[in-house]
Design an enzyme around this catalytic site. Structure first.
Site, PDB file in Angstrom:
ATOM      1  N   GLY A 212     -33.482 106.257  62.283  1.00  0.00           N
ATOM      2  CA  GLY A 212     -33.378 104.865  62.707  1.00  0.00           C
ATOM      3  C   GLY A 212     -32.401 104.733  63.859  1.00  0.00           C
ATOM      4  N   ALA A 213     -31.281 105.457  63.735  1.00  0.00           N
ATOM      5  CA  ALA A 213     -30.257 105.465  64.782  1.00  0.00           C
ATOM      6  C   ALA A 213     -29.313 106.618  64.477  1.00  0.00           C
ATOM      7  CB  ALA A 213     -29.499 104.135  64.833  1.00  0.00           C
ATOM      8  N   MET A 214     -28.454 106.949  65.455  1.00  0.00           N
ATOM      9  CA  MET A 214     -27.505 108.044  65.283  1.00  0.00           C
ATOM     10  C   MET A 214     -26.187 107.684  65.934  1.00  0.00           C
ATOM     11  SD  MET A 214     -26.698 110.936  64.127  1.00  0.00           S
ATOM     12  CE  MET A 214     -25.098 111.701  64.374  1.00  0.00           C
ATOM     13  N   GLU A 215     -25.088 107.905  65.186  1.00  0.00           N
ATOM     14  CA  GLU A 215     -23.773 107.386  65.540  1.00  0.00           C
ATOM     15  C   GLU A 215     -23.009 108.221  66.547  1.00  0.00           C
ATOM     16  OE1 GLU A 215     -23.180 109.838  61.633  1.00  0.00           O
ATOM     17  OE2 GLU A 215     -24.674 108.473  62.466  1.00  0.00           O
ATOM     18  N   ASN A 216     -23.656 109.046  67.360  1.00  0.00           N
ATOM     19  CA  ASN A 216     -22.945 109.894  68.318  1.00  0.00           C
ATOM     20  C   ASN A 216     -21.759 109.140  68.920  1.00  0.00           C
ATOM     21  OD1 ASN A 216     -25.344 111.725  68.226  1.00  0.00           O
ATOM     22  ND2 ASN A 216     -26.268 110.033  69.353  1.00  0.00           N
TER      23      ASN A 216
ATOM     24  N   HIS B 183     -24.019  99.409  61.067  1.00  0.00           N
ATOM     25  CA  HIS B 183     -23.924 100.725  60.417  1.00  0.00           C
ATOM     26  C   HIS B 183     -23.401 101.777  61.398  1.00  0.00           C
ATOM     27  CE1 HIS B 183     -25.582 103.812  57.492  1.00  0.00           C
ATOM     28  NE2 HIS B 183     -25.455 104.553  58.591  1.00  0.00           N
ATOM     29  N   GLU B 184     -23.982 101.826  62.592  1.00  0.00           N
ATOM     30  CA  GLU B 184     -23.597 102.867  63.548  1.00  0.00           C
ATOM     31  C   GLU B 184     -22.205 102.630  64.118  1.00  0.00           C
ATOM     32  OE1 GLU B 184     -25.435 105.331  63.335  1.00  0.00           O
ATOM     33  OE2 GLU B 184     -27.104 104.291  62.377  1.00  0.00           O
TER      34      GLU B 184
ATOM     35  N   HIS C  60     -19.565 103.865  61.804  1.00  0.00           N
ATOM     36  CA  HIS C  60     -19.386 105.311  61.870  1.00  0.00           C
ATOM     37  C   HIS C  60     -18.379 105.738  62.932  1.00  0.00           C
ATOM     38  CE1 HIS C  60     -22.065 107.174  59.059  1.00  0.00           C
ATOM     39  NE2 HIS C  60     -23.166 106.622  59.547  1.00  0.00           N
TER      40      HIS C  60
ATOM     41  N   GLU D 158     -22.134 108.260  55.173  1.00  0.00           N
ATOM     42  CA  GLU D 158     -23.298 107.373  55.150  1.00  0.00           C
ATOM     43  C   GLU D 158     -23.174 106.253  54.122  1.00  0.00           C
ATOM     44  OE1 GLU D 158     -25.161 107.398  57.490  1.00  0.00           O
ATOM     45  OE2 GLU D 158     -25.082 109.417  58.335  1.00  0.00           O
TER      46      GLU D 158
END
Length: 946
Positions: free
Chosen positions: A330-334, A366-367, A370, A389
């Protein structure tokens, strides 16, 4: 990461890549290479070696040795984004990793996977400040089974000294959504390409040789060489210079961080500027159309909320968020460069629904969460992934609630997270929230942890903690935890210590310490059911299993006992809070006369509650007489607990069905959705049997008052309700009424769809209602309706609209159309790879497509596993989705044969899902045999039509 993993194609053309690209790349890259290593040139290694240094055999090891610790990387990558004469997309590069020797060793072990390391001159060079004493590289071994690159030396590295390892490599820019991959889109009739990364959990090793474990934090110095018509983004701020046809973009050093958080994107995107050093990036037409505005408007508010909540300023000086056309998760918190699916970042008010808007708000929240919890402080190893998570999932509701306080979104956590994860966690094939470190080793084992236990159970337990500790104490503990471990890694024990310290400082009296309480929840699988006898006040707890005939693994030392924080309510009066353990008699549990007891107010605790039959009858009577006396969340809880207690044989199934009778007077979304979620199981078990007719008749009877209610308050569907959650229940009213044969609903849906077909440029259907109306019209229609929807799907550039149409196309009742649609899922030109598994599952949800989807998955398993099994974290959902209806001995036999036939190929990250499907199928068979007759009689009696 917001809830998505698969194996890319082998790098079969590596030699061609190097040969074809040499002339084009070396001119540009040498400039940067010289800047990077001129001051300390590498010493060419000797190949092959005449002698071999003694080494540690790593073939049976899955974790890196602890003898070396990386400190920094200098990585230079040239991106060949447009196909060359051999029609390949690829990247070439070099990396210099500086590391410290912690123990003397004669080998360097790091990760490398799917990279070509054999065709380039001066492949390896080991450097120190004392060149004469530097060990020489004598041999390298690449072990595919462990993804280790072992570099053997002629003598030992010295303890305490710092060394540098220089490597050159080439990689494939495949379309597999892992590592450094290729995405594409069409704008103004032109095909455009971008390169993006997805490193989590174990794919940084696909991009450059590295120490690819979360505890191996280091500083990264990234340089990207890319076509001058493109832009390059990474975790930190940058400076770009031009050289002939290429740009050279150098990024400032990152903070100490884990490899899985590294990211870069090369694209031709535009941006929406939020403020200084904050941007939303997307396709130019999406930016120009204003689709990034909502995300831009809420980002700064969420950042400010978390800065206050965590008590720590956002760690990086810049923040980019980018919407990618192809993205597996869905997404990534880089850190500093958050990547999203377009549906999780872009909002078009003309096309997107209320649900789309809420999804964007919660995923962004959410991201952003993180950036502190996960990025600043990282779990030591993947067995504690829930620390990342679960926490981000929990506080995402707090962040979204802050920016949209009228949504009442925190209540939705009960439906979205708690009730949903209860289903998985009641299986004997569930797993503890915090696994033992030695049990999580391989990439597949790591990928399996990206499931609802990690995300949703983790969030539910943190919510429970914030309730029994108080939000004030909970926040205080997390603040000191972040401050103590910033730029470092932790285990869950560290969090318990800081929460205990906060509890002590706030003089919170706990009979049992925080760690002792939480170990019962995190170190053993499952959850309890508390059984209360309101006559004598006795209560007990036991491990809740949806199929009591299954045998769970051996329990922990606690013996499947939990420290349970309880809240009570008697009739209209709120009761006390207490911590419950073992069996006993409690005066607060006793009721007199007509008084009833309700436990676990607002579902603050992660457990189910069962009562004596007398108390159940009193609660049912209260629901029928005046249901609003019981809090809205607990109305949903009573339904969900009753249905699952019945499946587990704690109470009669007819009692559970009785909890739905009051719904004819209910207009609130949360109880209705809880009931629909549970009745869905009845549809799955009985929509191929004689129970289906009476079941539909009963649902029609219950939903017609809700349908009429929303028809009235929306002026015959011409507007939407003001309340956010009411908008969801309006959708339920239409969806349930249409799918269960209410004629007025079906006529309305088909009529609206026909209007759209007559004028495709003027869609009369409100975005909230599109999924339901599209599905109903396509189910009632034929090829003409399906082909129209397919054309609209192909033509729209708005991702949320594509998703609605992609789902609706699965609603057809025509077998041949569904078969054709299944074939489309394997053609990336028709269905994007990131959408393959969910599209197959949509078709499997349709009773007409169930057997088609199962046969399709069986026939195509080797291909699906190879193409999609490693890069999409939801791959296990494919097994789950196509087997949900399985409830016969024949289907069980087919599933067992499927397991045997593919044992050699394996199931990768879907292995646990397969075991759960087998367990669930056996339970379904027993449940249907035992309950079918009584369920049929109940629906016939209550529907009034039979």
């Amino acid at each position: 990461m917001s809830k998505g993993f698969y194996i890319s194609k082998a790098f079969a053309v590596a030699g061609l890549v190097v040969t074809a690209s040499a002339a084009a790349s070396i001119v540009v890259m040498v400039i940067v290479f010289q800047q990077q290593i001129l001051r300390r040139p590498p010493t060419p290694p000797s190949f092959p070696a005449t002698t071999r240094a003694p080494t540690v055999d790593t073939r049976d090891m899955m974790r890196l040795p602890s003898s070396l610790r990386p400190e920094s990387y200098r990585v230079v990558l040239q991106v060949h984004l447009f196909p060359d004469s051999n029609s390949t997309f690829h990247f070439t590069g070099n990396s210099t990793v500086q590391f410290r020797c912690l123990q003397p060793t004669r080998q360097i072990v790091l990760h490398s996977h799917k990279l070509n390391l054999t065709q380039l001159a001066s492949q390896y060079a080991l450097l120190t400040g004392h060149t004469a004493n530097t060990p020489r590289v004598v041999q390298s071994i690449l072990r595919p089974e462990t993804q280790f690159l072992e570099i053997l030396l002629d003598r030992e590295l010295e303890e305490g000294k710092t060394y540098e390892l220089y490597t050159q490599f080439a990689g494939d820019l495949a379309d597999d959504l892992t590592g450094f991959y290729r995405s594409e889109y069409t704008e103004n009739g032109e095909q455009r390409y971008i390169a993006a990364t997805q490193m989590q959990p174990t794919d940084a090793r696909r991009v450059f040789p590295c120490f690819d474990e979360p505890a191996m934090k280091a500083v990264f110095n990234i340089t990207l060489i890319h076509p001058k018509e493109t832009k390059a983004l990474s975790n930190t701020a940058s400076q770009t210079t031009q050289n002939n046809d290429y740009f050279i973009t150098e990024f400032i050093p990152t903070p100490r961080m884990s490899t899985y958080l590294l990211a870069f994107v090369v694209c031709d995107f535009d941006y929406f500027e939020i403020g200084p050093n904050m941007k939303i990036w997307a396709r130019p037409d999406a930016i120009n159309a204003g689709h990034a505005a909502y995300a831009g408007n809420i980002t700064l508010k969420i950042v400010e909320f978390f800065e206050d909540y965590y008590g720590v300023p956002i760690p990086l000086s810049k923040l980019d968020q980018i919407a990618l056309p192809d993205f597996g998760a869905g997404a990534m918190e880089n850190w500093g460069l958050i990547t999203y699916r377009e549906t999780a970042l872009l909002y078009d008010p003309e096309v997107s629904s209320t649900g789309n808007k809420e999804w964007i708000a919660t995923v962004i929240s959410h991201e952003l969460a993180h950036q502190w919890f996960g990025n600043l402080v990282t779990m030591k190893w993947w067995n504690d992934l829930w620390l990342n998570e679960g926490f981000a999932t929990y506080v995402s509701y707090l962040g979204a609630n802050h920016i949209e306080p009228t949504w009442n979104i925190k209540d939705l956590m009960v439906l979205n997270e708690i009730q949903s994860v209860f289903q998985v966690d009641s299986l004997a094939t569930s797993h503890p929230l915090s696994s033992r470190e030695v049990d999580v080793n391989t990439p597949d084992e790591i990928s399996e942890l990206f499931d609802s236990i990690t995300y949703s159970k983790g969030a539910a337990l943190l919510r429970m903690m914030s309730e029994f500790l108080s939000e004030k104490v909970f926040r205080a503990g997390t603040k000191t935890y972040l401050e103590a471990f910033k730029y470092n890694t932790t285990v869950n024990k560290n969090l318990w210590e800081h929460l205990q310290k906060a509890a002590d400082e706030h003089k919170l009296q706990l009979k049992v310490g925080v760690e002792a309480i939480m170990r019962t929840w995190t170190e053993q699988m499952g959850y309890p059911v508390v059984t209360i006898n309101t006559t004598d006040g006795r209560a007990s707890q036991q491990h809740f299993l949806i199929d009591p005939e299954t045998a769970p693994p051996q329990p922990s030392k606690a013996g499947y006992k939990w420290h349970i924080p309880m809240t009570l309510m008697k009739s209209r009066k709120q009761g006390q809070k207490m911590l419950f353990y073992e069996t006993g008699s409690f005066p607060d549990f006793q009721c007199k006369d007509t008084e009833w007891l309700l436990a676990n107010i607002d579902c603050a605790g992660y457990y189910r509650v069962n009562y004596d039959s007398n108390n159940w009858n009193k609660l049912l009577q209260q629901l029928e007489n005046s249901h609003t006396v019981i809090p809205v969340i607990n109305r949903a809880q009573l339904i969900d607990d009753a249905f699952n207690l019945a499946r587990a044989k704690h109470i009669n199934t007819t009692l559970a069905l009785d909890t739905t009778k009051f719904l004819s007077n209910e207009t609130e979304y949360i109880p209705w959705q809880s009931a629909l979620n549970n009745l869905d199981y009845f549809f799955l078990m009985f929509d191929r049997s004689e129970v289906y007719g009476p079941l539909q008749a009963y649902i029609r009877k219950q939903v017609i008052p809700l349908y009429n209610y929303f028809e009235n308050i929306t002026a015959n569907w011409t507007r939407i309700p003001d309340n956010h959650i009411d908008q969801y229940n309006q959708v339920n009213a239409i969806s349930v009424a249409c799918s269960n044969g209410v004629p007025e609903c079906q006529e309305m849906a088909s009529g609206l769809f026909k209007q759209w077909m007559m004028n495709s440029s003027a869609n009369p259907i409100h975005p909230n209602l599109k999924s339901s109306v599209y599905c109903s019209a396509i189910a009632a229609g034929g090829e003409r309706e399906w082909n129209f929807a397919w054309e609209m799907f192909q033509n729209t550039t708005v991702a949320s609209e594509r998703d609605k149409l992609r789902y609706a196309l699965s609603c057809s009742r025509k077998i041949w159309i569904l078969s054709r649609y299944l074939e489309y899922t394997l053609d990336p030109e028709k269905i994007r790879k990131m959408d393959t598994t969910s599209t197959i599952n949509y078709i499997a949800r349709n009773v007409a497509g169930q057997s088609l989807a199962w046969d399709f998955v069986r026939a195509k398993w080797s291909f699906l596993h190879g193409e999609y099994g490693g890069g999409i974290m939801s791959f296990g959902s494919l097994i789950d989705g196509v087997t949900q209806r399985f409830s016969t001995e024949f289907e069980l036999e087919e599933l067992e044969n499927f397991k045997r036939q593919h044992e050699e190929t394996g199931f990768g990250s879907a292995a646990r899902a397969l075991e759960q499907a087998l367990e669930r199928t056996k339970a379904n068979i027993r449940w249907v045999k035992q309950t079918k007759a009584s369920v049929l009689a109940w629906f016939r009696r209550e529907s009034g039509d039979y």
